[in-house]
Design a protein around this motif. Structure first.
Motif, PDB file in Angstrom:
ATOM      1  N   HIS A 124       0.846  -1.072  -0.166  1.00 19.12           N
ATOM      2  CA  HIS A 124      -0.116   0.138  -0.115  1.00 19.12           C
ATOM      3  C   HIS A 124       1.011   0.998   0.160  1.00 19.12           C
ATOM      4  O   HIS A 124       0.523   2.270  -0.545  1.00 19.12           O
ATOM      5  N   ARG A 163       0.544  -6.218  -4.984  1.00 19.62           N
ATOM      6  CA  ARG A 163      -0.672  -5.601  -5.380  1.00 19.62           C
ATOM      7  C   ARG A 163      -1.112  -5.660  -6.665  1.00 19.62           C
ATOM      8  O   ARG A 163      -0.492  -5.641  -7.916  1.00 19.62           O
ATOM      9  N   SER A 328      -2.357   4.308   5.191  1.00 18.71           N
ATOM     10  CA  SER A 328      -2.972   4.061   4.010  1.00 18.71           C
ATOM     11  C   SER A 328      -4.195   2.979   3.976  1.00 18.71           C
ATOM     12  O   SER A 328      -4.957   3.427   3.595  1.00 18.71           O
ATOM     13  N   TRP A 329      -3.512   1.993   4.653  1.00 20.15           N
ATOM     14  CA  TRP A 329      -4.585   0.913   4.450  1.00 20.15           C
ATOM     15  C   TRP A 329      -5.645   1.132   5.464  1.00 20.15           C
ATOM     16  O   TRP A 329      -7.008   0.585   4.986  1.00 20.15           O
TER      17      TRP A 329
END
Length: 337
Positions: A124, A163, A328-329
């Motif tokens: 992330h 990702r 961020s996650w």
């Protein structure tokens, strides 16, 4: 620190993000970035040696107490940590203490404690990084094509995540790639494997591709060649390798070669179109990469070699990577937990 009361306007939206490793824990007081700011605004940041504290609750309590200007009321913590969560406890092979989510909630008066795999967090964070935070390891190959991105890092263990673009956003798939069996790529590495198998038939890849793994390689080479081991930590081995110690130099170059091979295997498996190596031990030995067979081993995958020759690989050098990734996650998924 207590969850009692309501947050003031000055502290609303703030939360703690922690990156828990086997050796160090990095903690940040963070919030979502505003106009003209990075996606994650880090208000305060501190690095702790895990061995100096009896547990994560004590580290977080110390951080909250020492935050410049006061952290204010903290209600939520996002934790990036290697391993998996089972019955609200993180199962991790490299920590000397247990991470218990109920204990954290009780000890710190938290309403929400969420855990993400450390390399899921790194994946992330990679999308938030400035190009200046990374070094290109594939000269002349830097264009990132659309598709999956592999994030990997050798630290106390070996972590990896993928990702994948999905429906206008991304999905990050955590892995436990470090526990996959080591596959030697040369006669010398077969000898190393035999040495390590004296401790058990299964030799995980992270027993070679990690900080402790470099020590394992060095010790195995010394045993094979019948010479005494003079060093027992990665920094010392790297230092004497630069001074010309043959066993230490071979150990570091072997580490780089095996890392290249592992990255190539994971890139082929995941159909990765780019690779980010997330810190760990590599910034300390990156000058050895060009002297090693790192790129040759990464690309030496038979029919897939032409594909891997177009694969850009970057080394991220940002001490806040895990904290930014966990934050961020959290901001992306907090509403679903």
């Amino acid at each position: 620190m207590s969850a009692a009361g309501q947050p003031s306007p000055a502290t609303a939206g703030r939360f703690i993000a922690a990156d828990v490793g086997g050796t160090h824990t990095r903690v940040g007081l963070v919030r979502a970035g505003g106009p003209g700011e990075a996606p994650i605004a880090v208000i305060a940041h501190r690095k702790y040696a895990c061995r100096d504290y009896p547990g994560l609750a004590e580290i977080l309590a110390d951080f909250i107490a020492a935050a410049p200007g006061g952290a204010g009321a903290i209600y939520s913590v996002a934790i990036a940590c290697a391993g998996v969560v089972l019955d609200d406890v993180v199962i991790n092979a490299n920590l000397s203490w247990t991470v218990s989510l109920p204990r954290l909630r009780e000890a710190l008066g938290l309403q929400r404690v969420l855990v993400i795999n450390d390399f899921q967090a790194a994946a992330h964070a990679a999308q938030c990084m400035d190009p200046g935070d990374s070094t290109l390891l594939t000269p002349g190959v830097e264009t990132i094509e659309a598709g999956p991105v592999l994030v990997i890092g050798p630290g106390t263990g070996l972590g990896a995540a993928v990702r994948v673009p999905h429906a206008g956003g991304t999905v990050v798939l955590p892995t436990e790639a470090g526990h996959a069996a080591f596959s030697p790529g040369s006669a010398r590495e077969i000898e190393i494997l035999r040495q390590l198998q004296r401790r058990g038939a299964h030799v995980p890849t992270e027993d070679l591709v990690s900080g402790p793994g470099l020590v394992n390689i060095y010790r195995a080479l010394c045993a094979i060649d019948g010479i005494p081991t003079a060093h027992d930590d990665p920094a010392a081995i790297t230092a004497v390798a630069r001074e010309g110690d043959e066993a230490a130099r071979e150990a570091v170059l072997t580490f780089c070669a095996v890392l290249g091979s592992v990255i190539g295997d994971l890139a082929v498996t995941s159909s990765a179109r780019a690779v980010f190596i997330a810190g760990g031990i590599l910034p300390q030995i990156k000058d050895f990469l060009a002297q090693s067979t790192f790129l040759e081993r990464l690309r030496d995958k038979g029919a897939m070699q032409p594909v891997l020759e177009r694969l850009p690989v970057r080394l991220i050098e940002n001490d806040r990577l895990g904290v930014i990734g966990a934050a961020s996650w959290y901001l992306e998924h907090a509403g679903t937990h």
